[in-house]
Design an enzyme around this catalytic site. Structure first.
Site, PDB file in Angstrom:
ATOM      1  N   GLU A   1      13.859   6.788  23.604  1.00 56.82           N
ATOM      2  CA  GLU A   1      14.075   8.426  23.146  1.00 56.82           C
ATOM      3  C   GLU A   1      13.716   8.101  21.430  1.00 56.82           C
ATOM      4  OE1 GLU A   1      16.872  11.379  24.121  1.00 56.82           O
ATOM      5  OE2 GLU A   1      16.601   9.962  26.161  1.00 56.82           O
TER       6      GLU A   1
ATOM      7  N   CYS B   1      13.354  10.263  13.943  1.00 59.68           N
ATOM      8  CA  CYS B   1      15.316   9.182  14.459  1.00 59.68           C
ATOM      9  C   CYS B   1      14.421   8.539  15.555  1.00 59.68           C
ATOM     10  CB  CYS B   1      15.804  10.908  14.784  1.00 59.68           C
ATOM     11  SG  CYS B   1      17.148   9.931  15.913  1.00 59.68           S
TER      12      CYS B   1
ATOM     13  N   CYS C   1      23.473   1.852  25.813  1.00 58.60           N
ATOM     14  CA  CYS C   1      24.165   1.311  24.530  1.00 58.60           C
ATOM     15  C   CYS C   1      25.423   1.137  25.048  1.00 58.60           C
ATOM     16  CB  CYS C   1      24.651   3.305  23.900  1.00 58.60           C
ATOM     17  SG  CYS C   1      25.597   2.095  22.290  1.00 58.60           S
TER      18      CYS C   1
ATOM     19  N   CYS D   1      30.822   5.692  23.915  1.00 55.49           N
ATOM     20  CA  CYS D   1      31.656   7.113  23.688  1.00 55.49           C
ATOM     21  C   CYS D   1      31.380   7.988  24.451  1.00 55.49           C
ATOM     22  CB  CYS D   1      30.556   7.316  21.707  1.00 55.49           C
ATOM     23  SG  CYS D   1      30.562   6.220  21.347  1.00 55.49           S
TER      24      CYS D   1
ATOM     25  N   CYS E   1      28.851  10.819  24.733  1.00 52.95           N
ATOM     26  CA  CYS E   1      27.120  10.973  24.424  1.00 52.95           C
ATOM     27  C   CYS E   1      26.537  10.411  25.382  1.00 52.95           C
ATOM     28  CB  CYS E   1      27.340   9.490  23.591  1.00 52.95           C
ATOM     29  SG  CYS E   1      25.768   8.484  22.714  1.00 52.95           S
TER      30      CYS E   1
ATOM     31  N   GLY F   1      20.905   3.848  20.805  1.00 58.67           N
ATOM     32  CA  GLY F   1      21.518   2.444  20.516  1.00 58.67           C
ATOM     33  C   GLY F   1      22.346   2.608  19.611  1.00 58.67           C
ATOM     34  N   GLU F   2      23.115   1.459  19.551  1.00 59.43           N
ATOM     35  CA  GLU F   2      24.012   1.226  18.164  1.00 59.43           C
ATOM     36  C   GLU F   2      23.353   0.296  17.148  1.00 59.43           C
ATOM     37  OE1 GLU F   2      27.047   2.003  16.772  1.00 59.43           O
ATOM     38  OE2 GLU F   2      26.000   0.074  14.847  1.00 59.43           O
TER      39      GLU F   2
ATOM     40  N   SER G   1      22.889   4.988  11.319  1.00 58.15           N
ATOM     41  CA  SER G   1      24.121   5.291  11.275  1.00 58.15           C
ATOM     42  C   SER G   1      25.055   4.191  12.770  1.00 58.15           C
ATOM     43  CB  SER G   1      24.024   6.702  13.072  1.00 58.15           C
ATOM     44  OG  SER G   1      25.224   6.859  12.659  1.00 58.15           O
TER      45      SER G   1
ATOM     46  N   SER H   1      29.712   7.673  11.698  1.00 55.58           N
ATOM     47  CA  SER H   1      30.284   8.259  13.118  1.00 55.58           C
ATOM     48  C   SER H   1      31.951   8.361  13.210  1.00 55.58           C
ATOM     49  CB  SER H   1      29.765   7.978  14.872  1.00 55.58           C
ATOM     50  OG  SER H   1      27.796   7.996  14.709  1.00 55.58           O
TER      51      SER H   1
ATOM     52  N   HIS I   1      33.880  11.357  13.972  1.00 55.40           N
ATOM     53  CA  HIS I   1      34.738  11.810  15.281  1.00 55.40           C
ATOM     54  C   HIS I   1      35.974  12.615  14.893  1.00 55.40           C
ATOM     55  CE1 HIS I   1      30.522  11.619  15.255  1.00 55.40           C
ATOM     56  NE2 HIS I   1      30.181  10.591  16.682  1.00 55.40           N
TER      57      HIS I   1
ATOM     58  N   ASN J   1      26.261  18.947  21.133  1.00 59.88           N
ATOM     59  CA  ASN J   1      26.109  18.797  21.952  1.00 59.88           C
ATOM     60  C   ASN J   1      26.414  18.809  23.462  1.00 59.88           C
ATOM     61  OD1 ASN J   1      23.139  19.252  21.137  1.00 59.88           O
ATOM     62  ND2 ASN J   1      23.475  17.535  20.373  1.00 59.88           N
TER      63      ASN J   1
ATOM     64  N   CYS K   1      19.641  12.446  21.374  1.00 53.51           N
ATOM     65  CA  CYS K   1      19.181  12.047  21.767  1.00 53.51           C
ATOM     66  C   CYS K   1      20.205  10.818  23.096  1.00 53.51           C
ATOM     67  CB  CYS K   1      19.373  10.768  21.357  1.00 53.51           C
ATOM     68  SG  CYS K   1      17.211  10.235  20.526  1.00 53.51           S
TER      69      CYS K   1
HETATM   70  N1  SAH Z   1      25.534   4.215  17.507  1.00 58.43           N
HETATM   71  C1  SAH Z   1      25.279   4.575  16.265  1.00 58.43           C
HETATM   72  C2  SAH Z   1      24.103   5.668  15.983  1.00 58.43           C
HETATM   73  C3  SAH Z   1      23.887   7.077  16.901  1.00 58.43           C
HETATM   74  S1  SAH Z   1      23.449   8.220  16.319  1.00 58.43           S
HETATM   75  C4  SAH Z   1      25.968   5.648  16.001  1.00 58.43           C
HETATM   76  O1  SAH Z   1      27.464   5.855  16.991  1.00 58.43           O
HETATM   77  O2  SAH Z   1      26.125   6.185  14.634  1.00 58.43           O
HETATM   78  C5  SAH Z   1      23.774   9.520  17.050  1.00 58.43           C
HETATM   79  C6  SAH Z   1      24.593  10.236  17.006  1.00 58.43           C
HETATM   80  O3  SAH Z   1      25.026  11.511  17.420  1.00 58.43           O
HETATM   81  C7  SAH Z   1      25.933   9.580  16.839  1.00 58.43           C
HETATM   82  O4  SAH Z   1      27.425  10.600  15.544  1.00 58.43           O
HETATM   83  C8  SAH Z   1      26.959  10.856  17.977  1.00 58.43           C
HETATM   84  O5  SAH Z   1      28.226   9.790  17.881  1.00 58.43           O
HETATM   85  C9  SAH Z   1      26.452  11.871  17.954  1.00 58.43           C
HETATM   86  N2  SAH Z   1      26.420  12.366  19.267  1.00 58.43           N
HETATM   87  C10 SAH Z   1      26.620  11.385  20.284  1.00 58.43           C
HETATM   88  N3  SAH Z   1      26.475  12.367  21.466  1.00 58.43           N
HETATM   89  C11 SAH Z   1      26.680  13.637  20.819  1.00 58.43           C
HETATM   90  C12 SAH Z   1      26.619  15.156  21.315  1.00 58.43           C
HETATM   91  N4  SAH Z   1      26.700  15.068  22.882  1.00 58.43           N
HETATM   92  N5  SAH Z   1      27.356  16.105  20.187  1.00 58.43           N
HETATM   93  C13 SAH Z   1      26.932  15.512  19.323  1.00 58.43           C
HETATM   94  N6  SAH Z   1      26.734  14.707  18.806  1.00 58.43           N
HETATM   95  C14 SAH Z   1      26.240  13.320  19.788  1.00 58.43           C
END
Ligand code: SAH
Length: 347
Positions: free
Chosen positions: A92, A105, A112, A116, A119, A159-160, A191, A214, A216, A290, A333
């Site tokens: 995506e 993006c 991935c 998390c 996610c 992905g990471e 990120s 990230s 969180h 989200n 995503c």
């Molecule tokens: N793997 C990398 C790149 C992904 S970036 C990372 O973790 O940073 C996507 C961002 O969206 C990350 O900050 C991730 O934690 C966040 N994310 C993932 N699922 C989400 C959700 N359901 N709601 C809000 N943010 C989310």
């Protein structure tokens, strides 16, 4: 013999190949321009090359590109793409229209491994890392589809990126090449969920990009619960790497904080986070989580998010609330691929 992925090659690498085939030196530049700037999807498009050379290239190299499987358009001019790669896997990308231009993006992996809890990218399962050419192709495909120029890129899709280090570094070198798309590194954000050793490796590259973490959660207890990576690299180790990174690169680090109702959004969490970040060249981006079908988590209310931001600011930490674009189209995503998989599974 597998064919070489020509769009992942730098201009120097291409020049060496064309020289060893006895071609005039300007050919490498022409080919690089077709691949990198114009985003050619077929050697036959390269009309300033002799027909015989186009055929020879097609024999020797593979040309990776993305085709649009689905396109969802939001009322706010955000476009979400599901792209198909050469082997049928899907990723995506999200195209966002801001006052300063278009930001894409992009995804760096199919699925991935990081796990998390909130996610969607993780839920679809990890399949493979993308090549540099496949990350670039997302830009080319979006530009061609909309007839626009992408000026900013965020590696915040599926992905990471630091788990696909070499290909992502190659992508950065290619996308920033003056003879390629020529994007300024200042317009690129990367990120990561916090792969600490790779943050130090990235620092050695000295790219003036924006590093996003990230985060969180304000402590190991909560962070390890929602982000398994924290069990390998606890929060203080991560923040130490961030401090070193910020001091060395003089670049402000951006911390992403997804606000999940009842999990990480209390006043105490805000104060604890502020305590850890105080004094660092940092900025916190608060993002209401989200929600999606498969997720047990709910987003924090708008008042809660504002209050959290207020506490951070009062404690001297820069904080903003992320404007959410494209929420009417599953724009965060992982969701589109996940739901597309399920539709395919059902048929
Ligand atoms: N793997 C990398 C790149 C992904 S970036 C990372 O973790 O940073 C996507 C961002 O969206 C990350 O900050 C991730 O934690 C966040 N994310 C993932 N699922 C989400 C959700 N359901 N709601 C809000 N943010 C989310």
């Amino acid at each position: 013999m597998p064919k070489t992925d020509i769009k992942s090659m730098t201009l120097d690498e291409l020049a060496r190949e064309t020289a060893s085939s006895g071609l005039p030196s300007f050919r490498a530049g022409q080919i690089f321009d077709w691949l990198q700037v114009r985003g050619a999807t077929d050697f036959e498009e390269m009309t300033n090359l002799p027909k015989s050379l186009r055929a020879e290239l097609a024999q020797r190299y593979e040309l990776r590109s993305c085709t649009v499987v689905r396109r969802l358009e939001s009322k706010d001019d955000t476009v979400k793409y599901l792209f198909r790669l050469i082997d049928g896997e899907c990723v995506e990308s999200v195209l966002m229209h801001y006052k300063y231009g278009y930001t894409l993006c992009v995804s760096s992996q199919v699925g991935c491994k990081m796990g998390c809890a909130f996610c969607a990218s993780t839920l679809g399962g990890f399949v493979r890392s993308l090549t540099a050419s496949e990350i670039l192709s997302q830009i080319h495909a979006a530009q061609r589809d909309r007839g626009v120029r992408v000026s900013h890129v965020v590696l915040m899709g599926m992905g990471e990126p630091l788990d696909n280090f070499d290909n992502v570094m190659r992508f950065l070198d290619l996308v920033g090449d003056a003879k390629g798309l020529n994007l300024s590194m200042r317009n690129i954000s990367l990120s990561t969920c916090g792969l600490v050793p790779r943050i130090y490796d990235l620092m050695e590259r000295d790219y003036p990009l924006t590093l996003s973490i990230s985060i969180h959660a304000p402590n190991d207890e909560i962070r390890s619960r929602i982000m398994p990576v924290n069990r390998s690299y606890p929060i203080e180790e991560l923040l130490r790497a961030c401090r070193v990174y910020a001091e060395r690169t003089k670049r402000r680090i951006s911390f992403e904080y997804t606000m999940i109702h009842g999990v990480n959004d209390s006043d105490a969490c805000a104060r604890e986070l502020a305590g850890r970040l105080r004094g660092m060249l940092a900025h916190v981006n608060l993002i209401p989580a989200n929600e999606f079908r498969e997720s047990p988590y709910a987003r924090s209310g708008a008042d809660r998010v504002e209050r959290f931001a207020e506490i951070l600011r009062k404690c001297g930490v820069n904080a903003t609330v992320r404007r959410s674009l494209g929420s009417d189209i599953d724009a965060s995503c992982g969701q589109l691929r996940l739901h597309n998989q399920k539709e395919v599974d059902r048929t």
